[in-house]
Design a protein around this motif. Structure first.
Motif, mmCIF file in Angstrom:
data_model
loop_
_atom_site.group_PDB
_atom_site.id
_atom_site.type_symbol
_atom_site.label_atom_id
_atom_site.label_comp_id
_atom_site.label_asym_id
_atom_site.label_seq_id
_atom_site.Cartn_x
_atom_site.Cartn_y
_atom_site.Cartn_z
ATOM 1 N N MET A 1 -9.232 6.947 -4.323
ATOM 2 C CA MET A 1 -7.918 7.613 -4.229
ATOM 3 C C MET A 1 -7.122 7.104 -3.030
ATOM 4 N N LYS A 2 -5.828 7.136 -3.167
ATOM 5 C CA LYS A 2 -4.930 6.712 -2.094
ATOM 6 C C LYS A 2 -4.581 7.930 -1.237
ATOM 7 N N ILE A 3 -4.896 7.839 0.043
ATOM 8 C CA ILE A 3 -4.618 8.937 0.971
ATOM 9 C C ILE A 3 -3.589 8.434 1.987
ATOM 10 N N LYS A 4 -2.518 9.193 2.130
ATOM 11 C CA LYS A 4 -1.446 8.814 3.065
ATOM 12 C C LYS A 4 -1.150 9.978 4.006
ATOM 13 N N ARG A 5 -0.829 9.613 5.243
ATOM 14 C CA ARG A 5 -0.419 10.631 6.221
ATOM 15 C C ARG A 5 1.063 10.896 6.034
ATOM 16 N N GLN A 6 1.420 12.157 5.978
ATOM 17 C CA GLN A 6 2.810 12.578 5.785
ATOM 18 C C GLN A 6 3.481 12.775 7.146
ATOM 19 N N PRO A 7 4.809 12.752 7.203
ATOM 20 C CA PRO A 7 5.524 12.949 8.477
ATOM 21 C C PRO A 7 5.206 14.284 9.158
ATOM 22 N N ASP A 8 4.847 15.300 8.392
ATOM 23 C CA ASP A 8 4.551 16.606 9.003
ATOM 24 C C ASP A 8 3.113 16.710 9.511
ATOM 25 N N GLY A 9 2.328 15.629 9.396
ATOM 26 C CA GLY A 9 0.963 15.637 9.923
ATOM 27 C C GLY A 9 -0.095 15.920 8.876
ATOM 28 N N THR A 10 0.283 16.359 7.695
ATOM 29 C CA THR A 10 -0.692 16.592 6.627
ATOM 30 C C THR A 10 -0.994 15.281 5.909
ATOM 31 N N TYR A 11 -1.967 15.317 5.029
ATOM 32 C CA TYR A 11 -2.341 14.144 4.253
ATOM 33 C C TYR A 11 -2.180 14.454 2.763
ATOM 34 N N SER A 12 -1.656 13.488 2.040
ATOM 35 C CA SER A 12 -1.567 13.641 0.582
ATOM 36 C C SER A 12 -2.457 12.585 -0.056
ATOM 37 N N ALA A 13 -3.099 12.965 -1.143
ATOM 38 C CA ALA A 13 -3.987 12.047 -1.849
ATOM 39 C C ALA A 13 -3.621 12.060 -3.330
ATOM 40 N N ILE A 14 -3.687 10.881 -3.947
ATOM 41 C CA ILE A 14 -3.420 10.781 -5.383
ATOM 42 C C ILE A 14 -4.498 9.912 -6.038
ATOM 43 N N TYR A 15 -4.744 10.197 -7.317
ATOM 44 C CA TYR A 15 -5.559 9.308 -8.144
ATOM 45 C C TYR A 15 -5.065 9.395 -9.576
ATOM 46 N N HIS A 16 -5.406 8.376 -10.369
ATOM 47 C CA HIS A 16 -4.965 8.271 -11.760
ATOM 48 C C HIS A 16 -6.158 8.495 -12.684
ATOM 49 N N LEU B 1 -2.633 1.301 -29.082
ATOM 50 C CA LEU B 1 -3.255 2.436 -28.402
ATOM 51 C C LEU B 1 -2.198 3.135 -27.569
ATOM 52 N N ARG B 2 -1.984 4.414 -27.848
ATOM 53 C CA ARG B 2 -1.052 5.235 -27.068
ATOM 54 C C ARG B 2 -1.867 6.311 -26.351
ATOM 55 N N TYR B 3 -1.643 6.412 -25.046
ATOM 56 C CA TYR B 3 -2.382 7.400 -24.265
ATOM 57 C C TYR B 3 -1.528 7.849 -23.087
ATOM 58 N N LYS B 4 -1.991 8.881 -22.405
ATOM 59 C CA LYS B 4 -1.286 9.415 -21.230
ATOM 60 C C LYS B 4 -2.134 9.184 -19.996
ATOM 61 N N GLU B 5 -1.502 8.615 -18.993
ATOM 62 C CA GLU B 5 -2.153 8.442 -17.697
ATOM 63 C C GLU B 5 -1.600 9.529 -16.781
ATOM 64 N N ILE B 6 -2.477 10.368 -16.283
ATOM 65 C CA ILE B 6 -2.058 11.501 -15.456
ATOM 66 C C ILE B 6 -2.337 11.169 -13.992
ATOM 67 N N ILE B 7 -1.338 11.410 -13.157
ATOM 68 C CA ILE B 7 -1.489 11.202 -11.716
ATOM 69 C C ILE B 7 -1.729 12.577 -11.085
ATOM 70 N N TYR B 8 -2.881 12.712 -10.454
ATOM 71 C CA TYR B 8 -3.254 13.957 -9.789
ATOM 72 C C TYR B 8 -2.952 13.844 -8.306
ATOM 73 N N LYS B 9 -2.519 14.955 -7.708
ATOM 74 C CA LYS B 9 -2.119 14.934 -6.300
ATOM 75 C C LYS B 9 -2.603 16.196 -5.601
ATOM 76 N N THR B 10 -2.880 16.035 -4.302
ATOM 77 C CA THR B 10 -3.219 17.177 -3.464
ATOM 78 C C THR B 10 -2.698 16.926 -2.055
ATOM 79 N N VAL B 11 -2.545 17.986 -1.294
ATOM 80 C CA VAL B 11 -2.129 17.908 0.110
ATOM 81 C C VAL B 11 -3.129 18.738 0.913
ATOM 82 N N ALA B 12 -3.608 18.143 2.019
ATOM 83 C CA ALA B 12 -4.588 18.836 2.856
ATOM 84 C C ALA B 12 -4.359 18.453 4.321
ATOM 85 N N GLN C 1 -10.525 15.002 0.029
ATOM 86 C CA GLN C 1 -11.616 14.649 -0.884
ATOM 87 C C GLN C 1 -12.164 15.869 -1.622
ATOM 88 N N THR C 2 -12.154 17.013 -0.962
ATOM 89 C CA THR C 2 -12.778 18.200 -1.551
ATOM 90 C C THR C 2 -11.766 19.225 -2.067
#
Length: 165
Positions: free
Chosen positions: A85-100, A123-134, A141-142
């Motif tokens: 997963m890609k984890i990035k630090r946000q300007p407010d000091g929190t971290y956001s993570a995404i995965y597909h 083949l037609r399918y949906k790719e879902i991007i999941y996100k969280t902020v911690a 991760q958890t």
């Protein structure tokens, strides 16, 4: 005598109905006879409905299995899979993570046969991007991920040498 009028009228009507029905009777075999194959054009390999083409149905079933395996493999090796997963630090000091992730059971498969006898599958399918902020990367991760975006994807495959490519 009053009570005999109704049954007498019923018997007369029934007799009239039976005589008309008997006059319209036909031979026993005529009622259920149907002549199959009287279509305007005969069914050939070129105009055969897809549900009657056993080879096409077999290729569709084969491609459906292939598509599910392909989605599973794609989920495992995606650049942004859950394990990478890609984890990035946000300007407010929190971290956001995404995965597909794509659901292998939510696919639409279409297989067509060309006039040259080759098979093409879509083949037609949906790719879902999941996100969280911690608060930290470890907490990302958890923590619980929520779907944030759904991308519709289309992939086209051809059957070459017995394998879908």
């Amino acid at each position: 005598m009053k009570h005999l009028h109704l049954p007498l009228a019923a018997m007369l009507l029934l007799g009239a109905f039976l005589s008309v029905a008997r006059a319209g009777d036909s031979a026993p075999g005529d009622l259920a006879s149907v002549s199959p194959g009287r279509a305007s054009t005969p069914v050939t390999a070129a105009n055969m409905p897809a549900y009657l083409d056993e080879d096409l149905a077999s290729k569709h079933a084969d491609f459906s299995k292939f598509a599910r395996r392909w989605i599973r493999n794609s989920n495992r090796h995606h650049v942004c899979s859950k394990s990478r997963m890609k984890i990035k630090r946000q300007p407010d000091g929190t971290y956001s993570a995404i995965y597909h992730r794509s659901d292998e059971n939510d696919v639409v498969c279409t297989v067509k046969k060309s006039s040259a006898g080759t098979y093409t599958a879509v083949l037609r399918y949906k790719e879902i991007i999941y996100k969280t902020v911690a608060a930290s990367p470890d907490a990302c991760q958890t923590s619980d991920f929520l779907p944030s975006l759904v991308n519709r994807r289309i992939r086209i495959f051809k059957l070459k040498g017995g394998t879908w490519q």
